[in-house]
Design a protein around this motif. Sequence first.
Motif, short mmCIF file in Angstrom:
data_model
loop_
_atom_site.label_atom_id
_atom_site.label_comp_id
_atom_site.label_asym_id
_atom_site.label_seq_id
_atom_site.Cartn_x
_atom_site.Cartn_y
_atom_site.Cartn_z
N ARG A 126 44.44 30.67 41.89
CA ARG A 126 45.57 30.48 42.39
C ARG A 126 45.77 31.92 42.81
NH1 ARG A 126 47.00 28.48 45.86
NH2 ARG A 126 49.11 28.09 45.14
N THR A 127 45.43 32.97 42.37
CA THR A 127 45.86 34.34 42.45
C THR A 127 44.99 34.56 43.70
OG1 THR A 127 46.90 35.07 40.48
CG2 THR A 127 46.77 36.63 41.55
N THR A 128 43.78 34.01 43.38
CA THR A 128 42.67 34.90 43.81
C THR A 128 42.56 34.54 45.48
OG1 THR A 128 40.61 34.82 41.85
CG2 THR A 128 40.65 35.01 44.04
N GLU A 129 42.80 33.01 45.26
CA GLU A 129 42.86 31.74 46.56
C GLU A 129 43.81 32.75 47.24
OE1 GLU A 129 41.66 27.76 45.01
OE2 GLU A 129 43.93 27.19 45.28
N VAL A 130 45.57 32.70 46.39
CA VAL A 130 46.20 33.25 47.72
C VAL A 130 46.61 34.44 47.87
CG1 VAL A 130 48.60 34.34 46.94
CG2 VAL A 130 48.47 31.83 46.15
N LEU A 131 45.38 35.49 47.22
CA LEU A 131 44.45 36.88 48.01
C LEU A 131 43.84 36.69 48.90
CD1 LEU A 131 43.27 39.49 46.19
CD2 LEU A 131 42.11 38.64 47.52
N LEU A 132 42.85 35.39 49.05
CA LEU A 132 42.83 34.78 50.33
C LEU A 132 43.00 34.73 51.31
CD1 LEU A 132 39.00 33.43 49.09
CD2 LEU A 132 39.95 35.50 48.69
N ALA A 133 44.54 33.87 51.02
CA ALA A 133 44.75 33.12 52.52
C ALA A 133 46.13 34.08 53.04
CB ALA A 133 45.38 31.55 51.73
N TYR A 174 36.15 41.46 50.83
CA TYR A 174 36.60 39.58 51.63
C TYR A 174 36.95 39.91 53.32
CZ TYR A 174 38.01 35.53 52.38
OH TYR A 174 38.30 34.07 53.02
N ARG A 175 36.17 39.39 53.33
CA ARG A 175 36.07 39.25 55.80
C ARG A 175 36.36 37.70 55.07
NH1 ARG A 175 37.90 42.62 54.18
NH2 ARG A 175 37.66 45.30 54.73
N PRO A 176 37.39 37.17 56.48
CA PRO A 176 37.62 35.67 56.17
C PRO A 176 36.55 35.30 57.09
CG PRO A 176 39.88 36.74 57.11
CD PRO A 176 38.69 37.55 56.07
N GLY A 177 35.74 34.23 56.42
CA GLY A 177 34.68 33.27 57.71
C GLY A 177 33.27 34.06 57.81
N GLY A 236 32.99 30.41 47.68
CA GLY A 236 33.34 30.63 46.54
C GLY A 236 33.79 31.85 45.14
N VAL A 237 34.61 32.49 46.92
CA VAL A 237 35.33 33.70 45.57
C VAL A 237 36.02 32.85 44.43
CG1 VAL A 237 36.52 35.78 45.97
CG2 VAL A 237 34.65 35.14 47.58
N ALA A 238 36.82 32.28 44.19
CA ALA A 238 38.02 31.84 43.48
C ALA A 238 37.30 31.57 42.45
CB ALA A 238 38.96 31.10 44.03
N GLU A 239 36.33 30.96 42.68
CA GLU A 239 35.36 29.93 41.41
C GLU A 239 34.65 30.99 40.88
OE1 GLU A 239 35.63 28.69 44.22
OE2 GLU A 239 37.12 27.43 44.26
N ALA A 240 33.78 31.95 41.35
CA ALA A 240 33.39 32.63 40.81
C ALA A 240 33.82 34.03 39.86
CB ALA A 240 33.05 33.86 41.94
N VAL A 241 35.53 34.21 40.36
CA VAL A 241 35.85 35.46 39.33
C VAL A 241 36.70 34.11 38.23
CG1 VAL A 241 38.72 35.78 39.68
CG2 VAL A 241 37.23 36.48 41.72
N VAL A 242 36.60 33.11 38.62
CA VAL A 242 37.11 31.76 37.25
C VAL A 242 35.85 32.45 36.32
CG1 VAL A 242 38.02 29.51 36.51
CG2 VAL A 242 39.06 30.35 38.05
#
Lengths: 194, 194
Positions: free
Chosen positions: B93-100, B169-172, B178-184
């Motif tokens: 979730r931390t990675t997802e928040v960072l991306l969002a 990271y650049r959106p799009g 799959g960045v957050a999943e890769a981190v996990v």
Amino acid sequence: MAENNTRTAYTVESLLAVTVEVFNERGYDGTSMEDLSRAAGISKSSIYHHVRGKEELLRLAVGRALDSLFGILEEPAAVTGPPVDRLEHVVLRTTEVLLAELPYVTLLLRVRGNTTTELWALERRRDFDHQVAELVRAAVAAGELRSDVEPRLATRLLFGMINSVVEWYRPGAKAADGVAEAVVHLAFDGLRAR
Amino acid sequence: MAENNTRTAYTVESLLAVTVEVFNERGYDGTSMEDLSRAAGISKSSIYHHVRGKEELLRLAVGRALDSLFGILEEPAAVTGPPVDRLEHVVLRTTEVLLAELPYVTLLLRVRGNTTTELWALERRRDFDHQVAELVRAAVAAGELRSDVEPRLATRLLFGMINSVVEWYRPGAKAADGVAEAVVHLAFDGLRAR
């Protein structure tokens, strides 16, 4: 004559050590020759006796970090054996070089790209990253690394973890023990107990 | 009256979106109210109608990132279950928040500590890191995480990897999948194939 050469070499070396600290503290753009002269305790003309100016000092400083990093890729353990073992060696040694050459690698990682020297440094960093990414690709192709993480992304996360060490590592601090080994453990086998 | 409130809220929100981009580009210290006025396309007095000044805009912007991050620690999956699962949820979730919330988290990560607001932001970041470090400690104590990597070091490397994503990271972009999943995957199970 030999004695004089030794003294000259020593002076450039120590000037560089002071320079890299000032660059890291004030930023390359924010540092003047006046700042360097004051920090080194020598006159500007003494500095100009050794180097043409600020940009040459930057080139020498980041060149030192780059030479150490590229040297890793030529070490025996980086060129022979299964790709995964070569990659593991490169990850361990890259972290060790970062720790050993902390101010120089820190400066390299902060290069922005406003001058020819900075563009050259960025280009060489990219070249190093690409060579490591190739090793990741080879290890995935050999079935040694998981294939569900895209090699370029894996390389980015690897370097992200390694390079982040410059943000908190202070030589001699207790937390500094076993950093390179921890990076290898985490990167290759993860934190989960088995 | 309701309409007016809505319009005001929208204005602060969009002003903040512009502000955070300018702060990230020029640095907080290097940004003037003049710069913000120009970038937002509204007068300085219009900005002062909404906020007291530059520092309040910084507080709103980093506050947004901090609220999102602390919100993670209160999510059901972060408070119940085995420590390792809670930690895995927090890392994802931390990675997802960072991306969002990329620009807001980027700004938070660049805070230096020259003003009261920056010191407050650094203090809250440390608090977040400590809470995650506690989770790492609990998971090690439960035998779920390897014990040969010191928990504080593991936490630092984890955040080092996660936070490094803001650098590229650049959106799009395609590489963003799959960045957050890769981190996990990397953090918990490592890159090695099994």
